[in-house]
Design a protein around this motif. Structure first.
Motif, mmCIF file in Angstrom:
data_model
loop_
_atom_site.group_PDB
_atom_site.id
_atom_site.type_symbol
_atom_site.label_atom_id
_atom_site.label_comp_id
_atom_site.label_asym_id
_atom_site.label_seq_id
_atom_site.Cartn_x
_atom_site.Cartn_y
_atom_site.Cartn_z
ATOM 1 N N GLN A 266 -6.379 -21.097 -1.087
ATOM 2 C CA GLN A 266 -5.542 -20.034 -0.550
ATOM 3 C C GLN A 266 -5.475 -18.895 -1.571
ATOM 4 O OE1 GLN A 266 -4.424 -20.080 2.450
ATOM 5 N NE2 GLN A 266 -3.117 -18.255 2.464
ATOM 6 N N VAL A 267 -5.664 -17.700 -1.083
ATOM 7 C CA VAL A 267 -5.614 -16.514 -1.929
ATOM 8 C C VAL A 267 -4.391 -15.705 -1.549
ATOM 9 C CG1 VAL A 267 -6.786 -14.393 -2.603
ATOM 10 C CG2 VAL A 267 -8.126 -16.453 -2.094
ATOM 11 N N GLN A 268 -3.603 -15.364 -2.534
ATOM 12 C CA GLN A 268 -2.463 -14.484 -2.303
ATOM 13 C C GLN A 268 -2.740 -13.135 -2.942
ATOM 14 O OE1 GLN A 268 1.015 -16.647 -3.707
ATOM 15 N NE2 GLN A 268 1.435 -17.345 -1.628
ATOM 16 N N LEU A 269 -2.475 -12.081 -2.182
ATOM 17 C CA LEU A 269 -2.654 -10.718 -2.664
ATOM 18 C C LEU A 269 -1.300 -10.027 -2.706
ATOM 19 C CD1 LEU A 269 -5.782 -9.675 -0.556
ATOM 20 C CD2 LEU A 269 -5.743 -10.599 -2.877
ATOM 21 N N VAL A 270 -1.028 -9.361 -3.803
ATOM 22 C CA VAL A 270 0.226 -8.632 -3.940
ATOM 23 C C VAL A 270 -0.095 -7.173 -4.224
ATOM 24 C CG1 VAL A 270 2.390 -8.399 -5.203
ATOM 25 C CG2 VAL A 270 1.417 -10.686 -4.782
ATOM 26 N N GLY A 271 0.211 -6.332 -3.252
ATOM 27 C CA GLY A 271 0.002 -4.906 -3.413
ATOM 28 C C GLY A 271 1.246 -4.238 -3.971
ATOM 29 N N SER A 272 1.043 -3.152 -4.697
ATOM 30 C CA SER A 272 2.161 -2.415 -5.266
ATOM 31 C C SER A 272 1.745 -0.956 -5.482
ATOM 32 C CB SER A 272 2.597 -3.052 -6.587
ATOM 33 O OG SER A 272 1.537 -3.031 -7.533
ATOM 34 N N GLY A 273 2.635 -0.177 -6.068
ATOM 35 C CA GLY A 273 2.296 1.190 -6.439
ATOM 36 C C GLY A 273 2.634 2.251 -5.414
ATOM 37 N N GLY A 274 3.116 1.824 -4.247
ATOM 38 C CA GLY A 274 3.464 2.811 -3.229
ATOM 39 C C GLY A 274 4.734 3.572 -3.583
ATOM 40 N N GLN B 242 4.502 14.001 -3.341
ATOM 41 C CA GLN B 242 4.394 15.310 -2.699
ATOM 42 C C GLN B 242 2.972 15.555 -2.224
ATOM 43 O OE1 GLN B 242 5.831 18.287 -5.423
ATOM 44 N NE2 GLN B 242 7.975 17.861 -4.912
ATOM 45 N N PRO B 243 2.815 16.384 -1.214
ATOM 46 C CA PRO B 243 1.445 16.747 -0.788
ATOM 47 C C PRO B 243 0.652 17.296 -1.966
ATOM 48 C CG PRO B 243 3.053 17.505 0.804
ATOM 49 C CD PRO B 243 3.844 16.987 -0.365
ATOM 50 N N GLY B 244 -0.576 16.824 -2.072
ATOM 51 C CA GLY B 244 -1.415 17.210 -3.195
ATOM 52 C C GLY B 244 -1.290 16.295 -4.392
ATOM 53 N N GLY B 245 -0.348 15.369 -4.344
ATOM 54 C CA GLY B 245 -0.121 14.469 -5.465
ATOM 55 C C GLY B 245 -1.053 13.270 -5.458
ATOM 56 N N SER B 246 -0.826 12.388 -6.429
ATOM 57 C CA SER B 246 -1.687 11.230 -6.615
ATOM 58 C C SER B 246 -0.865 9.949 -6.722
ATOM 59 C CB SER B 246 -2.504 11.393 -7.906
ATOM 60 O OG SER B 246 -3.317 12.543 -7.850
ATOM 61 N N LEU B 247 -1.510 8.848 -6.364
ATOM 62 C CA LEU B 247 -0.922 7.530 -6.534
ATOM 63 C C LEU B 247 -2.033 6.554 -6.858
ATOM 64 C CD1 LEU B 247 1.643 6.956 -3.611
ATOM 65 C CD2 LEU B 247 2.164 7.099 -6.057
ATOM 66 N N ARG B 248 -1.663 5.473 -7.563
ATOM 67 C CA ARG B 248 -2.585 4.379 -7.790
ATOM 68 C C ARG B 248 -1.965 3.116 -7.222
ATOM 69 N NH1 ARG B 248 -4.286 1.322 -13.351
ATOM 70 N NH2 ARG B 248 -2.075 0.722 -13.193
ATOM 71 N N LEU B 249 -2.718 2.436 -6.380
ATOM 72 C CA LEU B 249 -2.247 1.213 -5.747
ATOM 73 C C LEU B 249 -2.987 0.018 -6.337
ATOM 74 C CD1 LEU B 249 -2.178 2.292 -1.981
ATOM 75 C CD2 LEU B 249 -0.421 2.617 -3.735
ATOM 76 N N PRO B 250 -2.328 -0.791 -7.151
ATOM 77 C CA PRO B 250 -2.946 -2.033 -7.610
ATOM 78 C C PRO B 250 -2.811 -3.127 -6.553
ATOM 79 C CG PRO B 250 -1.264 -1.217 -9.150
ATOM 80 C CD PRO B 250 -1.073 -0.512 -7.833
ATOM 81 N N CYS B 251 -3.721 -4.057 -6.583
ATOM 82 C CA CYS B 251 -3.665 -5.234 -5.709
ATOM 83 C C CYS B 251 -4.047 -6.437 -6.565
ATOM 84 C CB CYS B 251 -4.613 -5.079 -4.535
ATOM 85 S SG CYS B 251 -4.700 -6.533 -3.463
ATOM 86 N N ALA B 252 -3.073 -7.275 -6.857
ATOM 87 C CA ALA B 252 -3.296 -8.424 -7.722
ATOM 88 C C ALA B 252 -3.567 -9.674 -6.887
ATOM 89 C CB ALA B 252 -2.077 -8.646 -8.608
ATOM 90 N N ALA B 253 -4.593 -10.411 -7.279
ATOM 91 C CA ALA B 253 -4.984 -11.618 -6.549
ATOM 92 C C ALA B 253 -4.690 -12.864 -7.369
ATOM 93 C CB ALA B 253 -6.472 -11.561 -6.219
ATOM 94 N N SER B 254 -4.194 -13.882 -6.679
ATOM 95 C CA SER B 254 -3.873 -15.146 -7.358
ATOM 96 C C SER B 254 -4.990 -16.146 -7.150
ATOM 97 C CB SER B 254 -2.565 -15.713 -6.807
ATOM 98 O OG SER B 254 -2.744 -16.028 -5.435
ATOM 99 N N VAL B 255 -6.172 -15.820 -7.661
ATOM 100 C CA VAL B 255 -7.313 -16.711 -7.505
ATOM 101 C C VAL B 255 -8.228 -16.512 -8.699
ATOM 102 C CG1 VAL B 255 -8.606 -15.017 -6.130
ATOM 103 C CG2 VAL B 255 -9.157 -17.455 -5.964
#
Length: 123
Positions: A1-9, A13-26
């Motif tokens: 079983q693989v668990q994924l945990v997303g974050s970073g949301g 603002q329009p024009g801005g930036s974000l980084r979304l990590p996704c950590a896997a438990s495998v």
């Protein structure tokens, strides 16, 4: 079983930036291709980007030139870097893992999904 945990949301603002990590438990993370999808209210979930086990990226049309997908196998984590975000990209963003080395754009090919993280683009 693989668990994924997303974050970073969050709110950006329009024009801005974000980084979304996704950590896997495998421990065999390196054998999974990774994908990113998003779903806006009232719309179907759509493909955003994917990365193969050999680090080859692929982007949906809306992401080309603005988003970057990456992975760090030592940390069992995939990343989606989003630049120049637009209001219309407000959505829940999901990461997903497929037990396959190749890039997958079809969400039905992904066996494991993160819980989703909300991205809101607004001033």
């Amino acid at each position: 079983q693989v668990q994924l945990v997303g974050s970073g949301g969050g709110l950006v603002q329009p024009g801005g930036s974000l980084r979304l990590p996704c950590a896997a438990s495998v421990r065999t993370f390196s054998t999974f291709s990774m994908g990113w999808f998003r779903q806006s209210p009232g719309k179907e979930r759509e493909f955003v980007a994917a990365i193969s086990t050999s680090d080859s990226p692929f982007y949906g049309d809306s992401a080309k030139g603005r988003f970057t997908v990456a992975r760090d196998n030592a940390k069992n984590t995939a990343y989606l870097h989003m630049n120049r975000l637009e209001r219309e990209e407000t959505a829940v963003y999901y990461c997903a893992a497929a037990p396959d080395p190749d890039i997958m754009t079809d969400q039905r090919k992904y066996a494991y999904w993160g819980q989703g993280t909300q991205v809101t683009v607004s001033s």
